[in-house]
Scaffold this active site. Sequence first.
Site, PDB file in Angstrom:
ATOM      1  N   ARG A  98     -59.726 -23.024 -81.418  1.00 27.69           N
ATOM      2  CA  ARG A  98     -59.752 -21.587 -81.811  1.00 27.69           C
ATOM      3  C   ARG A  98     -59.003 -21.401 -82.988  1.00 27.69           C
ATOM      4  O   ARG A  98     -57.792 -21.960 -83.262  1.00 27.69           O
ATOM      5  CB  ARG A  98     -58.993 -20.869 -80.927  1.00 27.69           C
ATOM      6  N   ASP A 132     -57.262 -18.821 -85.958  1.00 24.12           N
ATOM      7  CA  ASP A 132     -56.761 -17.449 -86.079  1.00 24.12           C
ATOM      8  C   ASP A 132     -57.473 -16.644 -87.014  1.00 24.12           C
ATOM      9  O   ASP A 132     -58.246 -17.063 -87.742  1.00 24.12           O
ATOM     10  CB  ASP A 132     -55.291 -17.632 -86.213  1.00 24.12           C
ATOM     11  N   TYR A 183     -56.421 -30.629 -90.477  1.00 26.19           N
ATOM     12  CA  TYR A 183     -56.138 -29.493 -90.998  1.00 26.19           C
ATOM     13  C   TYR A 183     -55.743 -29.704 -92.378  1.00 26.19           C
ATOM     14  O   TYR A 183     -55.148 -30.772 -92.591  1.00 26.19           O
ATOM     15  CB  TYR A 183     -55.261 -28.563 -90.363  1.00 26.19           C
ATOM     16  N   ARG A 199     -49.192 -23.493 -89.282  1.00 23.39           N
ATOM     17  CA  ARG A 199     -48.684 -22.451 -90.046  1.00 23.39           C
ATOM     18  C   ARG A 199     -47.276 -22.522 -90.015  1.00 23.39           C
ATOM     19  O   ARG A 199     -46.503 -22.200 -90.964  1.00 23.39           O
ATOM     20  CB  ARG A 199     -49.374 -21.033 -89.818  1.00 23.39           C
TER      21      ARG A 199
END
Length: 250
Positions: free
Chosen positions: A49, A51, A109, A195
Site C-alpha cells: 500500500r 499512502d 523507494y 517518510r
Amino acid sequence: MRYFIELSYNGKKYHGWQTQPNAISVQETVVKALSTLLRIEVNLVGAGRTDAGVHALQLFAHFDVPISLDENYITKKVNAFLPDDIVVNRIFLVNDNAHARFDAVSRSYQYRIWLGRNPFLLDTTWQLYQKQLDVNKMNQAASILLTYTNFKCFSKSKTDVRTYNCKISEAKWEQKENQLIFYITADRFLRNMVRAIVGTLIEVGTGKNTIEGFIKILNSQDRSEAGFSAPAKGLFLTEVKYPKTILKDC
C-alpha cells in the site's frame, strides 16, 4: 488463471493505493478499468500500500480470470480506460499460487528533494530552500539502519502488524547539484516508515539531531522519539522484485 499487472502512477490525486469507501484510490480506478474491459468483476491484490500522495514507478498486483488473455492486447486496451496519471506497463501470466504481496522479495523507494525552488517539480519533490544540509552526516546515520531490524520507532502509530522487523539492504543519499535523493531497499516496509526515516535524517542533516541521537531513537522503539514525516509528494515506490519461479513457464 492468474496474471500480474505492472503499474506506474502519479499519486497526487489519489488517497493511496488501497480502495477506501469515501475517497478515490489507485486500486479502485484500475479495478474499474479491468472489470469494464474484461466484462467480469476483477479482484486486484497489490504488492503493498502506498499512502495518499505517494507515487509509484513500479507496483505489481495480481488478479484471476477464468480465460486466457492476449497479454499485449489487454495491456494496450486497459490504458484506454485509465486516466493519464495511471499507466499499465505490462500484464503477464504467472503460476496460480503466485502472490503479488507475499512473493515479493524486496521493495525499493526513492525520496526526492529539490534544494531550492522549481515550479515544475512541485508535485514530485519536497522543496527545501531555507535549510543547509550536512549530507555526509545524513549518510552516516543512514548506514546505521542496515545494522538494525526492529523499526517500530518509524512505524505509524496504531498499525496492525505482527512484527516491526524489516531487513534493510540499502539506505543512502545521493546529491547531484540541486537534486537530493534518498535510496532505500528492504524486504518489507512498515506504514509511513520511509517518510519517518527521511524526516528524522533531515533533522540530523540540519543539526537538530546527532548521530548518537539517531541511534537512541532506533533503540527506543518509540515513534514519538523520531522526527517528523516528510511530505508524501517526494516519495516514489521504484521497484518490487520477485523470484523467477512465479512465472507460469518456470
